[in-house]
Scaffold this motif. Structure first.
Motif, PDB file in Angstrom:
ATOM      1  N   SER A 185      10.935 -17.905 -12.159  1.00 38.97           N
ATOM      2  CA  SER A 185      10.678 -17.381 -13.166  1.00 38.97           C
ATOM      3  C   SER A 185       9.817 -16.075 -12.785  1.00 38.97           C
ATOM      4  O   SER A 185       8.773 -15.996 -12.621  1.00 38.97           O
ATOM      5  CB  SER A 185       9.931 -18.135 -14.229  1.00 38.97           C
ATOM      6  OG  SER A 185       9.366 -16.911 -15.459  1.00 38.97           O
ATOM      7  N   ASN A 190       7.157 -14.778 -15.372  1.00 40.02           N
ATOM      8  CA  ASN A 190       6.053 -15.732 -15.114  1.00 40.02           C
ATOM      9  C   ASN A 190       5.185 -15.296 -13.820  1.00 40.02           C
ATOM     10  O   ASN A 190       4.129 -15.169 -13.935  1.00 40.02           O
ATOM     11  CB  ASN A 190       6.466 -17.101 -15.056  1.00 40.02           C
ATOM     12  CG  ASN A 190       5.064 -17.967 -15.008  1.00 40.02           C
ATOM     13  OD1 ASN A 190       4.418 -17.986 -15.790  1.00 40.02           O
ATOM     14  ND2 ASN A 190       5.167 -18.994 -14.203  1.00 40.02           N
ATOM     15  N   LYS A 191       5.966 -14.795 -12.924  1.00 38.71           N
ATOM     16  CA  LYS A 191       5.220 -14.227 -11.705  1.00 38.71           C
ATOM     17  C   LYS A 191       4.621 -12.824 -11.948  1.00 38.71           C
ATOM     18  O   LYS A 191       3.356 -12.686 -11.599  1.00 38.71           O
ATOM     19  CB  LYS A 191       6.221 -14.270 -10.471  1.00 38.71           C
ATOM     20  CG  LYS A 191       6.515 -15.699  -9.928  1.00 38.71           C
ATOM     21  CD  LYS A 191       7.517 -15.321  -8.922  1.00 38.71           C
ATOM     22  CE  LYS A 191       8.212 -16.835  -8.575  1.00 38.71           C
ATOM     23  NZ  LYS A 191       9.467 -16.856  -7.740  1.00 38.71           N
ATOM     24  N   VAL A 221       3.705 -11.842 -14.953  1.00 39.29           N
ATOM     25  CA  VAL A 221       2.688 -11.856 -15.934  1.00 39.29           C
ATOM     26  C   VAL A 221       1.327 -12.406 -15.200  1.00 39.29           C
ATOM     27  O   VAL A 221       0.062 -11.889 -15.364  1.00 39.29           O
ATOM     28  CB  VAL A 221       2.884 -13.038 -17.138  1.00 39.29           C
ATOM     29  CG1 VAL A 221       1.738 -13.415 -17.708  1.00 39.29           C
ATOM     30  CG2 VAL A 221       3.908 -12.209 -17.943  1.00 39.29           C
ATOM     31  N   LYS A 222       1.509 -13.526 -14.410  1.00 36.05           N
ATOM     32  CA  LYS A 222       0.252 -13.726 -13.382  1.00 36.05           C
ATOM     33  C   LYS A 222      -0.541 -12.872 -12.715  1.00 36.05           C
ATOM     34  O   LYS A 222      -1.425 -12.849 -12.317  1.00 36.05           O
ATOM     35  CB  LYS A 222       0.613 -15.016 -12.663  1.00 36.05           C
ATOM     36  CG  LYS A 222       0.894 -16.195 -13.481  1.00 36.05           C
ATOM     37  CD  LYS A 222       1.513 -17.581 -12.842  1.00 36.05           C
ATOM     38  CE  LYS A 222       1.490 -18.934 -13.482  1.00 36.05           C
ATOM     39  NZ  LYS A 222       1.752 -20.000 -12.862  1.00 36.05           N
ATOM     40  N   SER A 223       0.455 -11.868 -12.073  1.00 32.16           N
ATOM     41  CA  SER A 223      -0.308 -11.060 -11.035  1.00 32.16           C
ATOM     42  C   SER A 223      -0.106  -9.497 -11.379  1.00 32.16           C
ATOM     43  O   SER A 223      -0.579  -8.740 -10.659  1.00 32.16           O
ATOM     44  CB  SER A 223       0.670 -11.178  -9.723  1.00 32.16           C
ATOM     45  OG  SER A 223       0.539 -12.568  -9.184  1.00 32.16           O
ATOM     46  N   THR A 228       6.221  -9.721 -22.640  1.00 32.78           N
ATOM     47  CA  THR A 228       7.507 -10.373 -22.539  1.00 32.78           C
ATOM     48  C   THR A 228       8.395 -10.578 -23.836  1.00 32.78           C
ATOM     49  O   THR A 228       7.457 -11.000 -24.830  1.00 32.78           O
ATOM     50  CB  THR A 228       7.310 -11.572 -21.857  1.00 32.78           C
ATOM     51  OG1 THR A 228       6.424 -12.533 -22.524  1.00 32.78           O
ATOM     52  CG2 THR A 228       6.787 -11.509 -20.256  1.00 32.78           C
TER      53      THR A 228
END
Length: 146
Positions: free
Chosen positions: A128, A131-132, A134-136, A143
């Motif tokens: 994803s 997802n990657k 958003v996390k970093s 999104t």
């Protein structure tokens, strides 16, 4: 209130990014922000360990970049007028890594990107990107499921 002067809009020509344009346009107009439209062509170098002639991979990647550059020009011709200011980039690499590096390098204030909502085996295989990111990400990420 935080000023948003640079918006990163990563797109994937394999998915439907057009429904995201009104969101990006509204935000860019509200803040008079520059929109950076980024497409990242997947780097296939890790497939070189298989028996695939190296020249073929490089040639294929160059064709992908050339094609993406043409598609980017056509897409921006169509929807770019909706943004106050727009810049485009086509890069080669791992999409999530390139998006994050671009956001850091250009000091992006906000990222607006699609999220496909993949689950199960499809997510395990493709991962994803959203997802990657958003996390970093070094900035807020909006999104949107297209």
């Amino acid at each position: 209130m935080k000023q948003v002067k640079k918006i990163l809009f990563p797109i994937d020509f394999a998915s439907n990014f057009e429904p995201l344009v009104p969101w990006v346009s509204t935000l860019a107009g509200k803040f008079e922000a520059t929109v950076y439209v980024l497409f990242v062509a997947q780097d296939l170098a890790h497939f070189a360990s298989f028996y695939v002639p190296h020249g073929n991979i490089e040639e294929f990647q160059q064709q992908a970049i050339d094609s993406a550059t043409k598609r980017m020009a056509a897409a921006v011709e169509e929807f770019g007028k909706k943004f106050p200011k727009v810049e485009t980039r086509v890069e080669l690499g791992v999409p999530a890594e390139k998006i994050l590096a671009f956001a850091e390098k250009e000091k992006i204030d906000m990222i607006v990107m699609g999220a496909h909502g993949r689950t199960g085996l499809e997510r395990a295989i493709f991962g994803s990107v959203a997802n990657k990111v958003v996390k970093s990400a070094p900035c807020p990420v909006l999104t949107i499921h297209p």
